[in-house]
Design a protein around this motif. Structure first.
Motif, PDB file in Angstrom:
ATOM      1  N   GLU A 203     -11.815  -2.610   1.730  1.00 55.73           N
ATOM      2  CA  GLU A 203     -12.686  -1.439   2.354  1.00 55.73           C
ATOM      3  C   GLU A 203     -11.456  -0.346   2.982  1.00 55.73           C
ATOM      4  N   GLY A 204     -11.375   0.542   2.442  1.00 53.27           N
ATOM      5  CA  GLY A 204     -10.517   1.420   2.912  1.00 53.27           C
ATOM      6  C   GLY A 204     -10.084   2.811   1.815  1.00 53.27           C
ATOM      7  N   VAL A 205      -8.964   3.217   2.397  1.00 50.34           N
ATOM      8  CA  VAL A 205      -8.525   4.502   1.344  1.00 50.34           C
ATOM      9  C   VAL A 205      -7.431   3.986   0.465  1.00 50.34           C
ATOM     10  N   ILE A 206      -7.480   4.549  -0.741  1.00 54.36           N
ATOM     11  CA  ILE A 206      -6.401   4.127  -1.688  1.00 54.36           C
ATOM     12  C   ILE A 206      -5.643   5.239  -2.030  1.00 54.36           C
ATOM     13  N   ASN A 207      -4.498   5.251  -1.586  1.00 51.35           N
ATOM     14  CA  ASN A 207      -3.622   6.537  -2.163  1.00 51.35           C
ATOM     15  C   ASN A 207      -4.252   7.787  -1.617  1.00 51.35           C
ATOM     16  N   GLY A 208      -4.707   7.874  -0.539  1.00 59.24           N
ATOM     17  CA  GLY A 208      -5.424   9.151  -0.174  1.00 59.24           C
ATOM     18  C   GLY A 208      -4.858  10.551  -0.233  1.00 59.24           C
ATOM     19  N   GLU A 209      -3.356  10.461  -0.365  1.00 62.44           N
ATOM     20  CA  GLU A 209      -2.452  11.835  -0.613  1.00 62.44           C
ATOM     21  C   GLU A 209      -2.456  11.987  -2.024  1.00 62.44           C
ATOM     22  N   ASN A 210      -2.822  11.298  -2.878  1.00 60.27           N
ATOM     23  CA  ASN A 210      -2.742  11.326  -4.288  1.00 60.27           C
ATOM     24  C   ASN A 210      -1.173  11.693  -4.632  1.00 60.27           C
ATOM     25  N   ALA A 211      -0.495  10.850  -4.125  1.00 56.43           N
ATOM     26  CA  ALA A 211       0.899  10.849  -4.262  1.00 56.43           C
ATOM     27  C   ALA A 211       1.472   9.936  -5.402  1.00 56.43           C
ATOM     28  N   GLY A 212       1.699   8.577  -5.096  1.00 57.78           N
ATOM     29  CA  GLY A 212       1.963   7.681  -6.402  1.00 57.78           C
ATOM     30  C   GLY A 212       0.962   7.392  -7.359  1.00 57.78           C
ATOM     31  N   GLU A 213       1.497   6.229  -8.275  1.00 50.69           N
ATOM     32  CA  GLU A 213       0.294   5.864  -9.265  1.00 50.69           C
ATOM     33  C   GLU A 213      -0.055   4.506  -8.812  1.00 50.69           C
ATOM     34  N   VAL A 214      -1.324   4.644  -8.903  1.00 48.81           N
ATOM     35  CA  VAL A 214      -2.070   3.334  -8.640  1.00 48.81           C
ATOM     36  C   VAL A 214      -3.070   2.861  -9.789  1.00 48.81           C
ATOM     37  N   VAL A 215      -2.844   1.549 -10.242  1.00 50.97           N
ATOM     38  CA  VAL A 215      -3.711   1.083 -11.233  1.00 50.97           C
ATOM     39  C   VAL A 215      -4.452   0.006 -10.582  1.00 50.97           C
ATOM     40  N   LEU A 216      -5.978   0.141 -10.924  1.00 51.03           N
ATOM     41  CA  LEU A 216      -6.879  -0.773 -10.028  1.00 51.03           C
ATOM     42  C   LEU A 216      -7.581  -1.537 -11.346  1.00 51.03           C
ATOM     43  N   ASN A 217      -7.669  -3.035 -10.916  1.00 50.07           N
ATOM     44  CA  ASN A 217      -8.157  -3.656 -11.866  1.00 50.07           C
ATOM     45  C   ASN A 217      -9.332  -4.746 -10.929  1.00 50.07           C
ATOM     46  N   LEU A 218     -10.502  -4.513 -11.462  1.00 44.96           N
ATOM     47  CA  LEU A 218     -11.512  -5.512 -10.650  1.00 44.96           C
ATOM     48  C   LEU A 218     -12.106  -6.555 -11.460  1.00 44.96           C
ATOM     49  N   ASP A 219     -12.657  -7.588 -11.116  1.00 46.89           N
ATOM     50  CA  ASP A 219     -13.333  -8.405 -11.860  1.00 46.89           C
ATOM     51  C   ASP A 219     -14.842  -8.096 -11.373  1.00 46.89           C
ATOM     52  N   ALA A 220     -15.796  -8.542 -12.216  1.00 44.95           N
ATOM     53  CA  ALA A 220     -17.185  -8.608 -11.903  1.00 44.95           C
ATOM     54  C   ALA A 220     -17.628  -8.641 -10.497  1.00 44.95           C
ATOM     55  N   SER A 221     -16.911  -9.878  -9.976  1.00 45.94           N
ATOM     56  CA  SER A 221     -17.475 -10.344  -8.918  1.00 45.94           C
ATOM     57  C   SER A 221     -16.814  -9.729  -7.230  1.00 45.94           C
ATOM     58  N   SER A 222     -15.812  -9.063  -7.714  1.00 41.62           N
ATOM     59  CA  SER A 222     -14.950  -8.217  -6.566  1.00 41.62           C
ATOM     60  C   SER A 222     -15.582  -6.836  -6.365  1.00 41.62           C
TER      61      SER A 222
END
Length: 446
Positions: free
Chosen positions: A389-408
């Protein structure tokens, strides 16, 4: 006569060439040594313990068992007890005190001069029910030196310290509780360690690293730049209480690791130290000092409580890092603190000194923002019922790869930006936008 004259001239010329060659070698060697020393090179980096000069009030060089007694050193650069050689020594129910400030610099941190107790040269030392105090600069409590204090340590003479049910108290700067370098081995059980000086981690390592295993006990620091753990080694701590009242809680430098399990780590990073520009609890970096090889830092915590009272919970700069979190309680009491910050700082070369981080969450609940600057990157993996719960890369500065399984699941508290998203739930029902926007490679997620 003419031939003799030429022969004499030839001999003179050869002698001049040889002399000039020797002089040139001496000049270059002197310059190189000067440059090496000014940059903290080989003479400071170490090698074997012949680089240091040792003396001790009590020297043990043969198998021995000591039960009871008081041992003290009041002289500078002197150990109270030195255990040296391929021997087995047992010390129990002893009291050890160390005074006498050292001006030995790296000799105290790399080689253990001026420590209360040192083991070296392949010794196996067992300590039980000891009371150890130091009140001197550069006076670590108990030191395990494995014989190779070099940046890329590839050897160890097997020196091992096993210490249990003991108390270690240090009062001045550069005086850690238990200290491991040069490939040494340190096994600690149920210790009470308190340090008060700067650069005096309770569980401390330096150049050449080694293996440190700690179980049970309380490890507390009150000095600036003195985390509960400072790792240039592979350090594992379980079932313990770690407290830092003025410094970071745990630090990994370079290609080294810290593993925590079933413990509490509480940090109040109230004083900036050295080149630090931010407050943080768990700090992964490469200082470029030569004390640790460059490479991937690994921090792992499981079934633990991690509490941050000032600054960011996790901070990464000038290194590649893996952070593994499983079933921990992670609390940040600082409203301005982030869960994770990855960015350039005052270490390394400008433009390439960000962080490259893999964050693995397993059955792990997390809250707080994630900051990634323009020269840093993050791969974030959530599985087995993890949540963010929060903000991910709110300044749109770096590169983020986000991977989720179905339970998360993810709940946003502000607009967030990722480079790519892989979600086992193809409906994205496990992503709660919460009225905010999530951009994937610049495209708004519906």
């Amino acid at each position: 006569m003419k031939n003799k004259k030429y022969l004499v001239y030839s001999i003179i010329i050869v002698m001049l060439i040889v002399t000039l060659g020797v002089l040139w070698f001496l000049i270059v060697d002197t310059v190189n040594n000067s440059l090496v020393n000014s940059n903290g090179g080989p003479e400071m980096n170490g090698g074997d313990s012949s680089s240091a000069s040792y003396s001790a009030a009590k020297e043990i060089t043969a198998d021995e068992e000591i039960d009871g007694g008081e041992f003290a050193s009041t002289n500078a650069d002197e150990n109270a007890i030195s255990v040296s050689g391929n021997i087995a020594v047992s010390l129990s129910n002893i009291t050890v005190s160390k005074t006498g400030d050292s001006d030995g610099g790296d000799s105290t941190s790399f080689y253990g001069t001026n420590s209360a107790i040192i083991a070296k040269n392949g010794a196996t030392l067992t300590i039980e029910n000891a009371n150890i105090t130091t009140d001197a600069t550069g006076a670590n409590g108990v030191f395990s030196y494995g014989g190779s204090a070099t940046t890329n340590n590839s050897s160890s003479d097997g020196t091992t310290v096993n210490i249990s049910d003991s108390t270690i108290t240090t009062s001045k700067d550069n005086s850690g509780g238990i200290m491991t370098t040069g490939g040494g081995i340190m096994n600690a059980e149920n210790l009470t360690i308190t340090t008060a000086g700067t650069s005096s981690a309770a569980i401390r390592s330096d150049r050449g690293g080694g293996t440190v295993t700690v179980n049970k006990g309380t490890y507390k620091t009150t000095g600036k730049g003195s985390p509960a753990i400072y790792s240039t080694a592979d350090i594992t701590v379980k079932n313990a209480t770690l407290i830092a009242t003025a410094s970071e809680g745990a630090i990994i430098e370079g290609k080294n690791s810290i593993t925590l399990e079933n413990l509490s780590l509480t940090d109040t990073n109230s004083e900036l130290n050295g080149q630090s520009t931010t407050y943080k609890n768990i700090f992964l970096y490469q200082s470029m000092s030569g004390d640790a090889a460059s490479g991937e830092a690994t921090f792992t915590a499981k079934d633990s409580t991690i509490t941050t009272n000032k600054g960011d919970s996790f901070y990464v700069t000038n290194t590649t890092a893996i952070i593994n979190l499983e079933n921990n309680t992670i609390v940040n009491n600082d409203a301005s603190g982030n869960l994770l910050r990855i960015q350039a700082d005052s270490w390394g070369n400008s433009g390439t000194n960000g962080g490259i981080v893999t964050l693995n969450l397993t059955n792990q609940a997390t809250t707080g923002n994630i900051v990634v600057d323009e020269i840093s990157s993050l791969t974030m993996n959530l599985k087995n019922g993890s949540s963010f719960e929060g903000v991910i890369n709110g300044e749109n500065a770096g590169e983020v790869v986000l991977n989720l399984d179905a339970s998360s699941k993810i709940t946003l508290t502000g607009d967030s930006y990722v480079k790519s998203l892989t979600n086992a739930d193809t409906t994205n029902s496990n992503i709660n936008l919460n009225g905010y926007k999530l951009y994937v490679d610049g495209v708004l997620l519906k």
